[in-house]
Design an enzyme around this catalytic site. Sequence first.
Site, short mmCIF file in Angstrom:
data_model
loop_
_atom_site.label_atom_id
_atom_site.label_comp_id
_atom_site.label_asym_id
_atom_site.label_seq_id
_atom_site.Cartn_x
_atom_site.Cartn_y
_atom_site.Cartn_z
N GLU A 268 -0.91 19.91 16.71
CA GLU A 268 -0.68 18.81 15.78
C GLU A 268 -2.05 18.33 15.37
OE1 GLU A 268 -0.48 15.33 14.38
OE2 GLU A 268 0.31 14.70 16.33
N CYS A 302 -3.10 10.37 12.31
CA CYS A 302 -3.10 11.65 11.59
C CYS A 302 -2.15 11.55 10.41
CB CYS A 302 -2.77 12.80 12.52
SG CYS A 302 -1.31 12.50 13.44
C1 UN1 Z 1 -0.83 10.58 15.35
O1 UN1 Z 1 -1.50 9.91 14.58
O2 UN1 Z 1 -1.34 11.51 16.02
O3 UN1 Z 1 4.13 8.74 12.55
C2 UN1 Z 1 0.61 10.34 15.62
C3 UN1 Z 1 3.25 8.05 13.06
C4 UN1 Z 1 3.30 7.85 14.54
C5 UN1 Z 1 2.61 8.95 15.26
C6 UN1 Z 1 1.23 9.28 14.78
N1 UN1 Z 1 4.66 7.80 14.95
O4 UN1 Z 1 2.37 7.51 12.42
#
Ligand code: UN1
Length: 520
Positions: A268, A302
């Site tokens: 990821e 992310c």
């Molecule tokens: C991340 O930034 O690695 O959808 C995960 C989202 C959160 C998870 C982010 N539930 O922004």
Amino acid sequence: MEKHHIESILKDLDIQSVNYGATTGTTWGRIHTLGKELVSYSPVTGQPIAGVVQAQAHDYEAVVSKAGAAFEKYRMMPAPRRGEIVREIGNALREKKQRLGALISLETGKIRAEGEGEVQEMIDIADFAVGLSRQLYGLTMHSERPFHRMYEQWHPLGIVGIITAFNFPAAVWSWNALVAAVCGDVVVFKPSSKTPLTAIAIQNIIAPVVDKYDIDGVFNLVIGNRAVVGDTLLQDRRIPLVSATGSTAMGKKVATTVAARLGRSLLELGGNNAIIVTEDCDMNMALRATLFGAVGTAGQRCTSTRRIIIHNSIKDRFVQQLVNAYGQIRIGDPMDPYTLMGPLIDDTAKQVMMQAIEAARDQGATIVYGGTALTVEGLENGSYVTPAIVEAENHYPIVQEETFAPILYIIGYDTFDQALALHNDVPQGLSSAVFTSSMKYQEQFLSHRGSDCGIANVNIGTSGAEIGGAFGGEKETGGGRESGSDAWRIYMRRQTNTINWGDDLPLAQGIVFDIKGEEK
Ligand code: UN1
């Protein structure tokens, strides 16, 4: 922030001034070592919070062998019983939601609401995993041969390595560890060196459950540097699956190293998420979603919104309103309930942001708002910045990159086809959104020639996904899926079983393979 307040958070989570970086999950099972100390600094104050004695090679070895031994026993426990354990972990997290949320804020700089939101995400996935523990279904299929039965079953995989990033130091562990745990796996967690205390707090919170069920060795933690722990874990043949969250550069290393031993990796990685804003949308909703997506977590998700691809007829009005909204954002101590944006994780992140702003300017962009370092009174050593709004073109090299900071690029378009082309024209493919009232635009965006991302939303921003769906993305985001839906399958191995309950031995595909002359 008050010193005694910090001390009470740490005390409540059993964080000492120096902690041990390798544990197999119980309070008594900690391995004491003489490794080099890692200090966790709060980005809020720039001051040290506490230290961790990092795991050395022999600690890693001790933890992984204990994990291996625990797996032998744990895999024999019925899955619904494993679900009970996860339910109790969820309850333990419920009890410590505020405390753990506060530590996450302190260690990552995200605001309290988001710190607690992260713990809620852990609780939600725990609930999901409890249900899942009774639903690890395999298919049955009709055999082509008479008196034969075929089906498939899912077996536990073994030790799962979990490498996480600083920005979700707790939730991403839970997506992996709690799902893996109901699947019958054991985990070895290597957190980001920027957020070791949150990882220790999680181990401490779950320790009573680990004790109660006598499952020492199922939830393991190893805090150490890349060479001693990270690289060893990637090469370790005892670890059939490595789940890694982080930059694309890091993911490429994980992918190639794990693939070289034909292990599995679940990646990821970076996103470059955009919202397409059409001329007919509810502008107020689009603005609010942009604000949370681009400024929330100081742009360090992310899933953060990095690009707004907006119809040229409404672009200037939207930018004006956005500038107005950005001007009202309270930046500062994330523990203060009125703050909407805390600091970046550290000074390096601040420098990276400033370099990106410079690069954008050099490449022809216009900085419409912010993008400067900020000194917050009383928190002079924290890594604060003002969020940036930048008018740019999609093809600029800097726009093609993921900068882990609150920089929002505004890109205009004339036709929806053009918007879609711009949208997909980046190397990453994590999250995406369209704000529109048009059913045609909506369906086009969701069609197979629409968004090329793992997540595609309509009238919802790019970040803040629920745990029930599979989370992850395509292209340089790495292709992995974690969390909900059927993401559990990667944590198990599939076995196809064919059983012959007849008196003959027919071969598939009608092949006859009899010794010549033998009577049938
Ligand atoms: C991340 O930034 O690695 O959808 C995960 C989202 C959160 C998870 C982010 N539930 O922004």
